[in-house]
Scaffold this active site. Sequence first.
Site, PDB file in Angstrom:
ATOM      1  N   GLU A  26       0.755  -1.166   0.115  1.00 26.55           N
ATOM      2  CA  GLU A  26       0.064   0.141  -0.089  1.00 26.55           C
ATOM      3  C   GLU A  26       0.860   1.439   0.045  1.00 26.55           C
ATOM      4  O   GLU A  26       2.040   1.338   0.175  1.00 26.55           O
ATOM      5  CB  GLU A  26      -0.826   0.044   0.955  1.00 26.55           C
ATOM      6  N   VAL A 108      -5.530   0.213   3.026  1.00 30.32           N
ATOM      7  CA  VAL A 108      -5.782  -1.263   2.892  1.00 30.32           C
ATOM      8  C   VAL A 108      -6.974  -1.549   1.937  1.00 30.32           C
ATOM      9  O   VAL A 108      -6.710  -2.418   1.167  1.00 30.32           O
ATOM     10  CB  VAL A 108      -5.837  -1.871   4.281  1.00 30.32           C
ATOM     11  N   ASP A 140     -17.612   4.543  13.874  1.00 28.37           N
ATOM     12  CA  ASP A 140     -16.519   4.670  13.194  1.00 28.37           C
ATOM     13  C   ASP A 140     -15.828   3.315  13.104  1.00 28.37           C
ATOM     14  O   ASP A 140     -14.980   2.831  14.068  1.00 28.37           O
ATOM     15  CB  ASP A 140     -15.493   5.717  13.839  1.00 28.37           C
ATOM     16  N   ASP A 144     -11.795  -0.898   5.839  1.00 32.42           N
ATOM     17  CA  ASP A 144     -11.017  -1.988   5.525  1.00 32.42           C
ATOM     18  C   ASP A 144     -11.587  -3.120   5.763  1.00 32.42           C
ATOM     19  O   ASP A 144     -11.263  -4.427   5.200  1.00 32.42           O
ATOM     20  CB  ASP A 144      -9.530  -1.849   6.515  1.00 32.42           C
ATOM     21  N   LYS A 161      -3.271  -1.917  15.852  1.00 30.43           N
ATOM     22  CA  LYS A 161      -3.127  -1.185  17.050  1.00 30.43           C
ATOM     23  C   LYS A 161      -4.229  -1.011  17.919  1.00 30.43           C
ATOM     24  O   LYS A 161      -5.315  -1.072  17.554  1.00 30.43           O
ATOM     25  CB  LYS A 161      -2.647   0.158  16.506  1.00 30.43           C
TER      26      LYS A 161
HETATM   27  N1  PSU Z   1      -3.185   1.663  10.791  1.00 33.35           N
HETATM   28  C1  PSU Z   1      -2.004   1.326  11.091  1.00 33.35           C
HETATM   29  N2  PSU Z   1      -1.166   1.674  10.168  1.00 33.35           N
HETATM   30  C2  PSU Z   1      -1.537   2.462   9.061  1.00 33.35           C
HETATM   31  C3  PSU Z   1      -3.200   2.589   8.948  1.00 33.35           C
HETATM   32  C4  PSU Z   1      -3.967   1.975   9.948  1.00 33.35           C
HETATM   33  O1  PSU Z   1      -1.762   0.833  12.312  1.00 33.35           O
HETATM   34  O2  PSU Z   1      -0.800   2.712   8.208  1.00 33.35           O
HETATM   35  C5  PSU Z   1      -3.671   3.030   7.665  1.00 33.35           C
HETATM   36  C6  PSU Z   1      -3.926   1.919   6.458  1.00 33.35           C
HETATM   37  O3  PSU Z   1      -3.752   2.600   5.301  1.00 33.35           O
HETATM   38  C7  PSU Z   1      -5.468   1.633   6.662  1.00 33.35           C
HETATM   39  C8  PSU Z   1      -5.845   3.076   7.099  1.00 33.35           C
HETATM   40  O4  PSU Z   1      -5.858   1.067   5.535  1.00 33.35           O
HETATM   41  O5  PSU Z   1      -4.925   3.753   7.903  1.00 33.35           O
HETATM   42  C9  PSU Z   1      -7.423   2.967   7.882  1.00 33.35           C
HETATM   43  O6  PSU Z   1      -7.677   4.083   7.567  1.00 33.35           O
HETATM   44  P1  PSU Z   1      -9.266   4.348   8.477  1.00 33.35           P
HETATM   45  O7  PSU Z   1      -9.400   4.027   9.817  1.00 33.35           O
HETATM   46  O8  PSU Z   1      -9.570   5.852   8.221  1.00 33.35           O
HETATM   47  O9  PSU Z   1     -10.043   3.636   7.420  1.00 33.35           O
HETATM   48 MN    MN Z   2     -12.909   5.974  10.011  1.00 34.78          MN
END
Ligand code: PSU
Ligand code: MN
Length: 305
Positions: A26, A108, A140, A144, A161
């Site tokens: 990615e 992702v 929220d 992914d 995490k």
């Molecule tokens: N969590 C991590 N490292 C990351 C991401 C999430 O520990 O780099 C990044 C990835 O690209 C993941 C995105 O797909 O954040 C998810 O964002 P959101 O929660 O806004 O969907």
């Molecule tokens: Mn989100």
Amino acid sequence: MLNKYLDIKPEVAEALAAGKPVVALESTIISHGMPYPQNVETALAVEQIIRENGAVPATIAVIGGRLKAGLTPEEIEYFGKKGLDVAKASRRDLAVLCARGEDGATTVTTTMMIAHMAGIKVFATGGIGGVHRGAETTMDISADLEELAQTPVMVVCAGAKSILDLGLTLEYLETHGVPVIGYGTDKLPAFFTRDSEFGVDYRMDTAEEIAKAFKTQNEMGLRGGMLVANPIPVEYSMDSKVISAAIDQAVKEAEEQGVHGKETTPFLLARVTELTGGNSLESNIQLVFNNARLAAKISASYCEN
Ligand code: PSU
Ligand code: MN
């Protein structure tokens, strides 16, 4: 099934046509996840590790409105330098970015989408998005998880995490029928630490076993992906007390500042990195290398059988 918005790098297209292993990577991790120039160095080193383990790397991004499966070193440099000026591209952003001819850093979700369009089966990253703490009121939940539910691409990560609610994340994956595999472990790794209080669905100890399970899922025609959680190498794993204190503080600050929507994850990740210092960057880099090695081996086994 080729998409008119998709450009597959010739080396990647040749490997796919010959049935050779390819691993997707990615680009949010490059432009948003690490500072320049470590982000470019890491992205190039990850590609090298994938090659050394017998597969062709395909770093995925949106450039000038084109969906790219495979970047040149120059494109990786461009992306890393542009950093936070590249928009974070999730599923809802893809069509608008392409219609406008803009750049996007693939998460992702969008990396899985573009990998699937290109015919790539295995994707290596650091951590995935999931169900956020407090999602019972904010709703929220990362796109992914929805993508894992519908797109047949394997995601090799170091778990998630604990900026997320790991228990709810596993519940969501279970509801959507996404198998969660622990590589050499019964516990879900929590990115910086090798385990958490939560169990995975299945423990598997070899790349071959994982490849076979995923091939079976695909051949049965089951939609959706598979999540492989690979614990961070012991020597780079971090003190869980230090990490959880930093995460608790970051989550509290996000709440106080009213951070929401697509900003939540980048805000939390950046604060955790600031609060834990340079050690966490090195751990982050090493766990991505570790996932790239495993993904290349799984991809090679998938292609042999
Ligand atoms: N969590 C991590 N490292 C990351 C991401 C999430 O520990 O780099 C990044 C990835 O690209 C993941 C995105 O797909 O954040 C998810 O964002 P959101 O929660 O806004 O969907
Ligand atoms: Mn989100």
